[in-house]
Design an enzyme around this catalytic site. Structure first.
Site, PDB file in Angstrom:
ATOM      1  N   LYS A  24       1.187  -1.033  -0.293  1.00  0.00           N
ATOM      2  CA  LYS A  24       0.280  -0.179   0.005  1.00  0.00           C
ATOM      3  C   LYS A  24       0.798   1.520   0.301  1.00  0.00           C
ATOM      4  CE  LYS A  24      -1.707   2.350   3.601  1.00  0.00           C
ATOM      5  NZ  LYS A  24      -1.219   3.639   3.681  1.00  0.00           N
ATOM      6  N   ASN A  25       1.787   1.019   0.758  1.00  0.00           N
ATOM      7  CA  ASN A  25       2.735   2.361   0.630  1.00  0.00           C
ATOM      8  C   ASN A  25       3.902   2.380  -0.023  1.00  0.00           C
ATOM      9  OD1 ASN A  25       1.490   3.227   3.148  1.00  0.00           O
ATOM     10  ND2 ASN A  25       2.865   2.369   4.597  1.00  0.00           N
ATOM     11  N   ARG A  98      -3.472  11.459   1.897  1.00  0.00           N
ATOM     12  CA  ARG A  98      -2.384  11.736   1.746  1.00  0.00           C
ATOM     13  C   ARG A  98      -1.198  12.317   0.410  1.00  0.00           C
ATOM     14  NH1 ARG A  98      -0.680  13.391   6.400  1.00  0.00           N
ATOM     15  NH2 ARG A  98       2.235  13.687   5.994  1.00  0.00           N
ATOM     16  N   CYS A 122      -4.367   9.373   8.412  1.00  0.00           N
ATOM     17  CA  CYS A 122      -4.461   8.402   9.435  1.00  0.00           C
ATOM     18  C   CYS A 122      -4.700   9.462  10.544  1.00  0.00           C
ATOM     19  CB  CYS A 122      -4.131   7.485   9.668  1.00  0.00           C
ATOM     20  SG  CYS A 122      -4.791   5.827   8.947  1.00  0.00           S
ATOM     21  N   ARG A 127       1.490  15.574  11.522  1.00  0.00           N
ATOM     22  CA  ARG A 127       1.600  14.960  10.005  1.00  0.00           C
ATOM     23  C   ARG A 127       1.286  16.337   9.330  1.00  0.00           C
ATOM     24  NH1 ARG A 127      -0.752   9.659   8.216  1.00  0.00           N
ATOM     25  NH2 ARG A 127       1.143   8.855   7.537  1.00  0.00           N
ATOM     26  N   ASP A 312       4.135   1.184  11.728  1.00  0.00           N
ATOM     27  CA  ASP A 312       2.412   0.437  11.653  1.00  0.00           C
ATOM     28  C   ASP A 312       2.375  -1.319  11.387  1.00  0.00           C
ATOM     29  OD1 ASP A 312       4.407   1.875   8.533  1.00  0.00           O
ATOM     30  OD2 ASP A 312       2.562   2.901   9.634  1.00  0.00           O
ATOM     31  N   VAL A 334       7.439   7.119  15.963  1.00  0.00           N
ATOM     32  CA  VAL A 334       7.221   8.035  14.562  1.00  0.00           C
ATOM     33  C   VAL A 334       6.808   9.014  14.468  1.00  0.00           C
ATOM     34  CG1 VAL A 334       7.678   7.825  11.933  1.00  0.00           C
ATOM     35  CG2 VAL A 334       8.811   6.343  13.164  1.00  0.00           C
ATOM     36  N   ARG A 420      -9.086   0.878   3.317  1.00  0.00           N
ATOM     37  CA  ARG A 420      -8.103   1.675   2.630  1.00  0.00           C
ATOM     38  C   ARG A 420      -6.334   0.949   2.217  1.00  0.00           C
ATOM     39  NH1 ARG A 420      -5.806   6.005   5.833  1.00  0.00           N
ATOM     40  NH2 ARG A 420      -4.408   5.609   3.991  1.00  0.00           N
TER      41      ARG A 420
HETATM   42  C1  EPZ Z   1       4.788   6.994   6.062  1.00  0.00           C
HETATM   43  O1  EPZ Z   1       3.984   7.862   5.999  1.00  0.00           O
HETATM   44  C2  EPZ Z   1       3.181   6.006   5.182  1.00  0.00           C
HETATM   45  N1  EPZ Z   1       2.416   5.873   4.858  1.00  0.00           N
HETATM   46  C3  EPZ Z   1       2.994   5.579   6.438  1.00  0.00           C
HETATM   47  O2  EPZ Z   1       2.393   4.611   7.086  1.00  0.00           O
HETATM   48  C4  EPZ Z   1       4.548   5.766   7.897  1.00  0.00           C
HETATM   49  O3  EPZ Z   1       3.286   4.829   8.763  1.00  0.00           O
HETATM   50  C5  EPZ Z   1       5.076   6.166   7.632  1.00  0.00           C
HETATM   51  O4  EPZ Z   1       5.677   6.706   6.269  1.00  0.00           O
HETATM   52  C6  EPZ Z   1       6.352   5.997   8.437  1.00  0.00           C
HETATM   53  O5  EPZ Z   1       7.255   4.971   7.449  1.00  0.00           O
HETATM   54  C7  EPZ Z   1       2.569   5.696   3.402  1.00  0.00           C
HETATM   55  O6  EPZ Z   1       3.330   5.655   2.775  1.00  0.00           O
HETATM   56  C8  EPZ Z   1       1.227   6.456   2.366  1.00  0.00           C
HETATM   57  P1  EPZ Z   1       6.522  10.395   7.166  1.00  0.00           P
HETATM   58  P2  EPZ Z   1       4.470   9.662   5.632  1.00  0.00           P
HETATM   59  O7  EPZ Z   1       6.795  11.488   6.194  1.00  0.00           O
HETATM   60  O8  EPZ Z   1       5.002   9.585   4.489  1.00  0.00           O
HETATM   61  C9  EPZ Z   1       7.249  13.750  10.750  1.00  0.00           C
HETATM   62  C10 EPZ Z   1       0.220   3.758   7.262  1.00  0.00           C
HETATM   63  O9  EPZ Z   1      -0.822   2.733   8.213  1.00  0.00           O
HETATM   64  N2  EPZ Z   1       7.522  14.358   9.454  1.00  0.00           N
HETATM   65  O10 EPZ Z   1       8.422   9.545   7.173  1.00  0.00           O
HETATM   66  O11 EPZ Z   1       3.258  10.501   5.971  1.00  0.00           O
HETATM   67  C11 EPZ Z   1       5.343  13.209  10.408  1.00  0.00           C
HETATM   68  O12 EPZ Z   1       4.418  13.959  11.391  1.00  0.00           O
HETATM   69  C12 EPZ Z   1       0.650   4.579   7.849  1.00  0.00           C
HETATM   70  O13 EPZ Z   1       0.412   2.643   6.135  1.00  0.00           O
HETATM   71  C13 EPZ Z   1       7.250  16.095   9.209  1.00  0.00           C
HETATM   72  O14 EPZ Z   1       6.934  16.652  10.752  1.00  0.00           O
HETATM   73  O15 EPZ Z   1       5.711   9.370   7.041  1.00  0.00           O
HETATM   74  C14 EPZ Z   1       6.078  11.975  11.249  1.00  0.00           C
HETATM   75  O16 EPZ Z   1       6.489  12.150  12.630  1.00  0.00           O
HETATM   76  C15 EPZ Z   1       0.532   5.746   8.149  1.00  0.00           C
HETATM   77  N3  EPZ Z   1       7.372  16.933   8.524  1.00  0.00           N
HETATM   78  C16 EPZ Z   1       7.326  11.454  10.572  1.00  0.00           C
HETATM   79  O17 EPZ Z   1       8.132  12.603  10.343  1.00  0.00           O
HETATM   80  C17 EPZ Z   1       6.697  16.316   7.674  1.00  0.00           C
HETATM   81  O18 EPZ Z   1       6.854  17.397   6.038  1.00  0.00           O
HETATM   82  C18 EPZ Z   1       7.024  10.445   9.832  1.00  0.00           C
HETATM   83  O19 EPZ Z   1       6.320  10.919   8.936  1.00  0.00           O
HETATM   84  C19 EPZ Z   1       6.896  15.106   6.993  1.00  0.00           C
HETATM   85  C20 EPZ Z   1       6.917  14.552   8.255  1.00  0.00           C
END
Ligand code: EPZ
Length: 446
Positions: A24-25, A98, A122, A127, A312, A334, A420
């Site tokens: 999915k990711n 997203r 989510c 986020r 996750d 995370v 989803r």
């Molecule tokens: C991806 O989300 C995945 N979603 C998430 O899976 C997964 O948990 C996450 O990566 C971490 O591995 C998809 O791929 C669609 P991040 P993403 O940017 O890209 C902070 C699931 O259940 N951050 O790595 O949104 C953020 O708040 C989902 O499958 C900022 O502060 O995650 C978080 O604390 C849930 N500013 C951390 O980084 C930004 O601009 C990690 O977020 C971007 C992120």
């Protein structure tokens, strides 16, 4: 209270075989990457989940034709006639995803402009998307914030740049990859995410003609090219769905063969699974997960970016930890609010205490701040059926596991959200012998 309710009669160990398909990711991101190509792309092992349908709709809004390929789970994406889309339509289509944020780079390259509506996703933390806009500005994009969303312009060809992410964000790394491949010159991305889904996206882009190298110190270098072709790619298996069914097998004292699960992307999970007392057997087609009998062991678990324990995987495994003997410690590093789901588990009879401190591990970004991001799980505890309302995707699946492991019947509200990210989960539950029914069926059989 939503009406998509599932009745779960607990106490039956899950037994049998299910199949997982592409991640999915990764799949939605590979679909977006097709926008960068001057010819059609073929993506295989595509799961039939809502996130894929949302991106398909957004691509079609932008003039990309998306159709079935020769085999089941194959999509053919043709971006020959990319065009602007109506803002209201984009907003309507984006819904709770997203992914629209990742359309920025490709649309700026193809059209010179892009629109991003307010994003969903989510509720497991704030986020923010500040990293995304910061890197796009560094490529030369001009961003204008308006009530309905963000308008982006590329007054001239985007230029390669040197970027260091404050945190190895998956989404921001994908943003840089999808923008840098057609930008002028070289881009150097430091402190990048290196999840298996990132590596698979790099494989997709390399097949299109991109030049991308990954160093050992989380630095990714991209040399921009003038033109990309299409790709033909099989998406890597979904290690998150595989681990969810593995946790379900453990919590229900079951035995589940997950066809399509792959050891390479799950090594950290498999180590933890063995430490808790779960058993597994790996072959070329998949992995069998089972509860070998006896007591499960409490552990200290800390989530982290890859190759650490994937956030996750946390929620489904915590349900199994409620059945382990002793005190387990969980430190979620995370997302700042990904332990809220435990209050419902406590209603079912679990003993889970939340803390603001960084328990059992290294201090993280959320320490000393007002986030309940650590937990102490004391077990084993008997779980009783209850009324549960699904909060987010992984929390939702963990509620299904808890209801299956519990005594009595649970009403799980909001199950539609699970569509989803989990393909055909109802059929899979039935294939594994779960005693579940939708209210309509319940009244019919009553
Ligand atoms: C991806 O989300 C995945 N979603 C998430 O899976 C997964 O948990 C996450 O990566 C971490 O591995 C998809 O791929 C669609 P991040 P993403 O940017 O890209 C902070 C699931 O259940 N951050 O790595 O949104 C953020 O708040 C989902 O499958 C900022 O502060 O995650 C978080 O604390 C849930 N500013 C951390 O980084 C930004 O601009 C990690 O977020 C971007 C992120």
């Amino acid at each position: 209270m939503t009406d998509d309710v599932l009745l779960v009669h607990g106490g039956t160990p899950l037994e049998g075989e299910i199949r997982v398909r592409g991640a999915k990711n990764l799949v939605p991101k590979a679909m977006v990457a097709a926008l960068l190509g001057s010819g059609p792309s073929r993506l295989r092992n595509v799961p039939d989940i809502r996130d894929v349908r949302v991106v398909r709709g957004l691509l079609q809004l932008h003039g990309v034709t998306v159709g079935p390929g020769d085999e089941a789970g194959e999509l053919v994406l043709d971006p020959s006639h990319v065009e602007s889309a109506n803002v209201a339509d984009i907003d309507a289509h984006a819904g709770s995803s997203r992914i629209p944020i990742l359309f920025c780079g490709p649309l700026l390259h193809r059209l010179g402009h892009a629109f991003i509506p307010g994003l969903g996703g989510c509720e497991i933390g704030g986020r923010p998307i500040d990293f995304h806009f910061e890197v796009l500005r560094q490529f030369g994009a001009v961003i204008e914030k308006r009530p309905e969303g963000q308008y982006l312009e590329a007054p001239q060809r985007l230029r390669g740049c040197k970027v260091r992410l404050p945190y190895p964000s998956v989404g921001a790394t994908e943003q840089v990859l999808l923008t840098a491949v057609l930008a002028e010159g070289v881009t150097e991305l430091a402190n990048a995410a290196v999840e298996p889904e990132i590596e698979d996206l790099i494989c997709v882009l390399q097949k299109m003609g991109a030049i991308i190298s990954m160093d050992t110190d989380r630095t990714i270098r991209i040399t921009g090219v003038d033109r990309l072709g299409g790709y033909n790619h099989r998406a890597l298996p979904d290690r998150l769905e595989s681990a969810s069914w593995a946790s379900a097998a453990l919590a229900t004292k079951g035995n589940v063969y997950v066809r399509g699960a792959s050891q390479r992307e799950m090594m950290t999970f498999l180590n933890t699974y063995r430490k808790v007392g779960g058993a597994f057997d790996i072959d070329e087609q998949g992995i069998r997960f089972w509860h070998p009998g006896g007591d499960l062991s409490a552990i200290a678990l800390e989530t982290d970016v890859h190759p650490g324990f994937q956030t996750d995987w946390q929620q489904p495994l915590v349900v199994a930890l409620t059945q382990a003997s002793g005190l387990s410690i969980v430190h979620e590093t995370v997302y700042e609010s990904r332990l809220g789901f435990t209050s419902a588990l406590n209603q079912m009879g679990a003993h889970i205490q939340l803390y603001r401190e960084c328990l059992g591990g290294t201090p993280c970004r959320f320490g000393q701040r007002n986030f309940l991001h650590s937990a102490v799980v004391s077990g084993p505890t008997k779980l009783q059926g209850a009324d549960l309302v699904i909060p987010d995707l992984r929390g939702g699946f963990s509620y299904l596991i808890a209801a299956l492991a519990a005594e009595g019947t649970s009403h799980v509200h909001g199950i539609d959200l699970i569509n989803r990210g989990y393909e055909n989960f109802m059929e899979k539950l039935r294939a594994l012998g779960a005693n579940v029914e939708l209210p309509a069926q319940a009244t019919a059989t009553a």
